[in-house]
Write an enzyme that holds these catalytic residues in place. Structure first.
Site, PDB file in Angstrom:
ATOM      1  CD  GLU A  61      -1.557  -2.416   1.800  1.00 48.69           C
ATOM      2  OE1 GLU A  61      -0.343  -2.696   1.795  1.00 48.69           O
ATOM      3  OE2 GLU A  61      -2.406  -3.141   2.329  1.00 48.69           O
ATOM      4  CB  THR A 207      16.881 -39.037  -0.515  1.00 54.32           C
ATOM      5  OG1 THR A 207      15.628 -39.695  -0.382  1.00 54.32           O
ATOM      6  CG2 THR A 207      16.925 -38.318  -1.849  1.00 54.32           C
TER       7      THR A 207
END
Ligand code: AOF
Ligand code: ZN
Length: 377
Positions: A61, A207
């Site tokens: 704003e 992983t």
């Protein structure tokens, strides 16, 4: 916004769409703040525009007000989020006050600010100042844009997206452990780009051992935080995720904290001890709820969970997955011993399965990408 002929008037929805696209310019830079855009319009024309550029910077704003100058007076402000009200510890003056001081005539917000310290107080401040203020124009789009902020502000945890690359029969590797590459190069490129929208990316140590990923994102404004679950702290030597090239968080069980601290890790790798699950048979697994709360406290609004199968399973079993991005290669891997992206004991009753109610399907090269929101039974 299309700059049409000089007499063309833009609809309220058109101004809000413009505000939404301005908001998106802050993507990857505003966390833990939301992305916000603001358009000031008068007589059917834009007189000022702004967006929240980055965390700690001015809100949308004041930027739009500064650009509009004296033309802000009497204008309608289209904002993608309710303008903020004052609250203790706030870094900027409240936007509701600034809009009122600039004497805008009307404020149209797409959605309320889910931040409990604002939540409606911005709009009531405006109304008390005699400004017409409403909420709800293109609210669905605004909520989608800031879904991670909504989850974070109301749930105290990041929004979790599970990403996996699997065969049509759901396998993420062959029974011999071969996983490079199940999906095509096009999918892998897209998947790297998807990382750029996340504040943090998480993998399990399995992983790291199997794929040695770097977990870097293509074209992100800020590198996402790399989070590695290594409860017993047995990180493989020379793992790329521990090279110190991006901020990294190594999550260990309390019993492994001393060992991890003594390991002489690079400077931007920090170690976090998180309690393990208490339920029987949990096998020393990190308590994901506690971990997510800790990540939220560090300003992580969105977390991409990239595997492996055990990590995906824990997240799904704990009901902590919000969204799924599943790359399916049109091939069949088979094998009872070959890991899938959802394993564990499995769900016994169909009525109890997590599922995607609104799945979107698209082709990526030869692969199929399924995205959607998880609904818990
Ligand atoms: C707005 N416009 O552009 C943004 C808002 O610490 P601060 O002062 O930056 O305030 C952060 C809070 O303000 C944030 O949690 C959210 O509630 C709101 N964000 N509000 O009026 C903006 N970014
Ligand atoms: Zn504000």
């Amino acid at each position: 916004m299309k700059r049409t002929g000089s007499n063309a008037r833009v609809s309220p929805a058109g101004f809000m769409r413009r505000a939404l696209s301005l908001a998106r310019r802050g993507a990857g830079r505003t966390s833990p703040n939301p992305m916000v855009g603001c358009v000031l319009a008068r007589g059917g024309r834009v007189v000022g525009e702004g967006w929240h550029r980055l965390f700690g910077g001015p809100h949308a704003e004041p930027m739009a007000l500064a650009r509009a100058g004296a033309k802000a007076r009497g204008s309608t402000a289209f904002v993608t989020l309710e303008p903020c009200a004052e609250f203790p510890g706030k870094k900027t003056p409240s936007c509701a006050r600034l809009l009122a001081q600039a004497r805008v005539a009307r404020v149209r917000a797409a959605m309320l600010d889910p931040n409990p310290r604002v939540a409606g107080r911005g709009l009531s401040m405006l109304r008390r100042a005699g400004i017409r203020a409403d909420c709800g124009l293109l609210s669905q789009k605004a909520r989608e844009l800031n879904a991670p902020f909504v989850t974070w502000a109301t749930g105290g945890r990041p929004r979790v997206t599970l990403k996996a690359a699997a065969s049509l029969d759901g396998k993420i590797a062959t029974f011999r452990g071969e996983s490079k590459w199940i999906t095509s190069a096009a999918s892998r490129r897209l998947s790297r780009r998807l990382r750029a929208g996340a504040d943090a990316i998480l993998v399990g140590v399995g992983t790291v051992l199997a794929d040695d990923p770097r977990l870097t994102a293509g074209g992100s404004a800020r590198p996402p935080l790399r989070v590695v679950l290594a409860p017993r702290f047995r990180p493989p030597r020379g793992a790329r995720v521990l090279d110190g090239s991006a901020p990294t968080l190594l999550v260990v069980a309390p019993g492994a904290l001393r060992r991890a601290r003594a390991a002489g890790l690079p400077k931007n790798i920090s170690v976090l001890a998180v309690d393990t699950e208490r339920r029987p048979g949990s096998n020393g697994k990190i308590d994901l709820k506690i971990l997510l709360r800790a990540l939220a406290e560090r300003g992580v609004l969105s977390l991409l969970v990239e595997g492996g199968g055990r990590v995906h399973t824990s997240f799904l079993e704990s009901g902590l997955v919000d969204e799924v991005r599943l790359f399916l290669a049109p091939r069949f891997v088979g094998g009872e011993k070959a890991p899938g992206f959802f394993g564990g004991k499995g769900v016994g009753r169909l009525a109890k399965t997590p599922w995607l109610r609104t799945a979107r399907v698209r082709r990526v090269g030869e692969d199929i990408l399924i995205t959607g929101r998880i609904e818990q039974p």
